[in-house]
Design an enzyme around this catalytic site. Structure first.
Site, PDB file in Angstrom:
ATOM      1  N   THR A  93       0.869  -1.179   0.000  1.00 19.70           N
ATOM      2  CA  THR A  93       0.000   0.000   0.000  1.00 19.70           C
ATOM      3  C   THR A  93       0.903   1.225   0.000  1.00 19.70           C
ATOM      4  OG1 THR A  93      -1.666  -1.181   1.286  1.00 19.70           O
ATOM      5  CG2 THR A  93      -1.834   1.217   1.232  1.00 19.70           C
ATOM      6  N   LYS A 168      -7.863   1.526  -3.213  1.00 18.66           N
ATOM      7  CA  LYS A 168      -7.549   1.040  -1.861  1.00 18.66           C
ATOM      8  C   LYS A 168      -7.732   2.156  -0.813  1.00 18.66           C
ATOM      9  CE  LYS A 168      -5.133  -0.982   1.521  1.00 18.66           C
ATOM     10  NZ  LYS A 168      -5.461  -2.179   2.244  1.00 18.66           N
ATOM     11  N   LYS A 243      -1.983   4.724   8.716  1.00 21.17           N
ATOM     12  CA  LYS A 243      -1.141   4.845   7.511  1.00 21.17           C
ATOM     13  C   LYS A 243      -2.024   5.089   6.276  1.00 21.17           C
ATOM     14  CE  LYS A 243       1.474   2.145   4.191  1.00 21.17           C
ATOM     15  NZ  LYS A 243       2.070   0.893   3.771  1.00 21.17           N
TER      16      LYS A 243
HETATM   17  P1  NAD Z   1       5.731  -6.055   7.521  1.00 20.89           P
HETATM   18  O1  NAD Z   1       6.498  -4.957   8.151  1.00 20.89           O
HETATM   19  O2  NAD Z   1       5.342  -7.241   8.340  1.00 20.89           O
HETATM   20  O3  NAD Z   1       6.559  -6.612   6.238  1.00 20.89           O
HETATM   21  C1  NAD Z   1       7.352  -5.815   5.412  1.00 20.89           C
HETATM   22  C2  NAD Z   1       8.617  -6.607   5.101  1.00 20.89           C
HETATM   23  O4  NAD Z   1       9.427  -5.859   4.190  1.00 20.89           O
HETATM   24  C3  NAD Z   1       9.483  -6.863   6.352  1.00 20.89           C
HETATM   25  O5  NAD Z   1       9.744  -8.254   6.481  1.00 20.89           O
HETATM   26  C4  NAD Z   1      10.766  -6.067   6.080  1.00 20.89           C
HETATM   27  O6  NAD Z   1      11.936  -6.676   6.597  1.00 20.89           O
HETATM   28  C5  NAD Z   1      10.770  -6.049   4.551  1.00 20.89           C
HETATM   29  N1  NAD Z   1      11.577  -4.982   3.974  1.00 20.89           N
HETATM   30  C6  NAD Z   1      11.646  -3.668   4.338  1.00 20.89           C
HETATM   31  N2  NAD Z   1      12.493  -3.007   3.519  1.00 20.89           N
HETATM   32  C7  NAD Z   1      12.979  -3.922   2.627  1.00 20.89           C
HETATM   33  C8  NAD Z   1      13.881  -3.852   1.542  1.00 20.89           C
HETATM   34  N3  NAD Z   1      14.476  -2.702   1.205  1.00 20.89           N
HETATM   35  N4  NAD Z   1      14.132  -4.987   0.844  1.00 20.89           N
HETATM   36  C9  NAD Z   1      13.546  -6.150   1.192  1.00 20.89           C
HETATM   37  N5  NAD Z   1      12.673  -6.280   2.216  1.00 20.89           N
HETATM   38  C10 NAD Z   1      12.395  -5.178   2.924  1.00 20.89           C
HETATM   39  O7  NAD Z   1       4.449  -5.379   6.854  1.00 20.89           O
HETATM   40  P2  NAD Z   1       3.114  -6.096   6.332  1.00 20.89           P
HETATM   41  O8  NAD Z   1       2.072  -6.046   7.387  1.00 20.89           O
HETATM   42  O9  NAD Z   1       3.470  -7.388   5.692  1.00 20.89           O
HETATM   43  O10 NAD Z   1       2.657  -5.021   5.226  1.00 20.89           O
HETATM   44  C11 NAD Z   1       3.241  -4.987   3.936  1.00 20.89           C
HETATM   45  C12 NAD Z   1       2.412  -4.059   3.059  1.00 20.89           C
HETATM   46  O11 NAD Z   1       1.075  -4.546   3.000  1.00 20.89           O
HETATM   47  C13 NAD Z   1       2.321  -2.616   3.590  1.00 20.89           C
HETATM   48  O12 NAD Z   1       2.411  -1.730   2.507  1.00 20.89           O
HETATM   49  C14 NAD Z   1       0.951  -2.581   4.262  1.00 20.89           C
HETATM   50  O13 NAD Z   1       0.394  -1.294   4.290  1.00 20.89           O
HETATM   51  C15 NAD Z   1       0.165  -3.519   3.362  1.00 20.89           C
HETATM   52  N6  NAD Z   1      -1.011  -4.145   4.003  1.00 20.89           N
HETATM   53  C16 NAD Z   1      -0.898  -4.728   5.231  1.00 20.89           C
HETATM   54  C17 NAD Z   1      -2.023  -5.328   5.808  1.00 20.89           C
HETATM   55  C18 NAD Z   1      -1.933  -5.999   7.163  1.00 20.89           C
HETATM   56  O14 NAD Z   1      -2.982  -6.329   7.731  1.00 20.89           O
HETATM   57  N7  NAD Z   1      -0.749  -6.234   7.704  1.00 20.89           N
HETATM   58  C19 NAD Z   1      -3.249  -5.339   5.119  1.00 20.89           C
HETATM   59  C20 NAD Z   1      -3.323  -4.757   3.851  1.00 20.89           C
HETATM   60  C21 NAD Z   1      -2.183  -4.177   3.299  1.00 20.89           C
END
Ligand code: NAD
Length: 293
Positions: A93, A168, A243
């Site tokens: 997102t 979204k 966010k």
């Molecule tokens: P998270 O923090 O659990 O996962 C993100 C991952 O990205 C982490 O493992 C981190 O180490 C990795 N990362 C960060 N920088 C990096 C880089 N430069 N190279 C490689 N890996 C890197 O977050 P999440 O909850 O999995 O969310 C991910 C996305 O999904 C976000 O944009 C969030 O807004 C969206 N989202 C989350 C949810 C939810 O319920 N968690 C729901 C809908 C959308």
């Protein structure tokens, strides 16, 4: 297909596992060793750099925290490194402007790319029941759709580049405002002496009915089982709702949209988050509304 997956956190971990289950060979890269070893347990191949992970793949999927990181990862390590024929899918997102810019840069470098953010949380990511909202050309959507279908229950073409992110944040702005409206209504109903189950039975069949009430009721013991019945643990974290509301406010300013309800929801979720409630489910905001004198 051979697919590189970048960002295997709470969401990406389950999504990559579903690609493996669907028969794809998945090259995983994450900065976190813990996330990578979980990905390996679910059948992904571990890589120590994005560049190595994207070499020779048919598709690149990213699930990263924000637009700045997405832009940097694609500019530095995906464009010019993945094969020209690979389709690029960013499922994070991020803001609409950043999504459009990353895709424009990818297209200029000879790639097809879509923005494909998701609706549904960690449970849906694990179960493969996410909803994808996709922005991109018809040709790019046609190539992305089968890959996304292996991770979700619905894949909808929202329009051109950035339209997935626009859909979204519009959806989540409506969700944030409708949750607060539902919470303040139940808080007031209680103060007026109504039995909350009785009020639910009435309003869920009357014109106040909405998703935040009937699918995600913020009142424990009323309606279906929701995070409210689990002390507001799990579900969709307040910090993530905030966010998305911040992204919605940026987008509203960029197109001069008047969004008084969305703006108020953003303010209230910011206060709730600052008070230390960022990890609680977003429906927990009912607690502050009940506490008001
Ligand atoms: P998270 O923090 O659990 O996962 C993100 C991952 O990205 C982490 O493992 C981190 O180490 C990795 N990362 C960060 N920088 C990096 C880089 N430069 N190279 C490689 N890996 C890197 O977050 P999440 O909850 O999995 O969310 C991910 C996305 O999904 C976000 O944009 C969030 O807004 C969206 N989202 C989350 C949810 C939810 O319920 N968690 C729901 C809908 C959308």
């Amino acid at each position: 297909m051979k697919i590189a997956f970048i960002g295997l956190g709470n969401m990406g971990g389950g999504m990559a596992a579903n690609l493996v289950r669907a028969g794809h060979a998945v090259n995983a890269f994450d900065l976190s060793a813990e996330a990578l070893s979980r990905a390996q347990e679910s059948g992904c191949a571990m890589f120590t750099s994005v560049r190595d992970a994207v070499a020779g793949v048919d598709a690149v999927v990213s699930m990263l925290p924000n637009g700045e990181i997405v832009a940097r990862v694609f500019a530095d390590d995906v464009l010019g490194q993945a094969p020209q024929g690979a389709i690029l899918l960013d499922c994070s997102t991020i803001d609409v402007g950043a999504a459009r810019q990353v895709t424009a840069d990818a297209v200029a470098a000879g790639y097809a790319m879509v923005d494909a953010p998701v609706s549904g949380g960690i449970a849906a990511a694990n179960a493969g029941t996410l909803t994808f909202m996709v922005g991109g050309t018809d040709a790019a959507f046609a190539r992305a759709e089968p890959i996304l279908s292996d991770m979700g229950k619905a894949v909808i073409h929202a329009g051109t580049s950035g339209a997935g992110q626009a859909a979204k944040i519009c959806n989540n702005m409506l969700l944030g405002a409708s949750m607060i409206a539902t919470c303040e209504t139940f808080a007031m109903a209680e103060k007026l002496g109504l039995d909350l189950q009785t009020f639910y039975d009435i309003s869920s069949k009357a014109s106040g009915q909405n998703w935040s009430m009937t699918s995600y009721c913020p009142v424990p013991g009323v309606g279906p089982t929701t995070p409210a019945d689990n002390a507001y643990q799990g579900g969709f974290a307040t910090a993530l709702m905030l966010k998305d509301l911040k992204l919605a406010m940026e987008a509203a300013i960029s197109v001069h949209a008047d969004v008084p309800m969305g703006a108020r929801a953003a303010e209230l979720y910011a206060q709730f988050d600052e008070a230390g409630n960022g990890t609680l489910d977003f429906s927990a905001i009912i607690q502050t509304l009940k506490d008001q004198a």
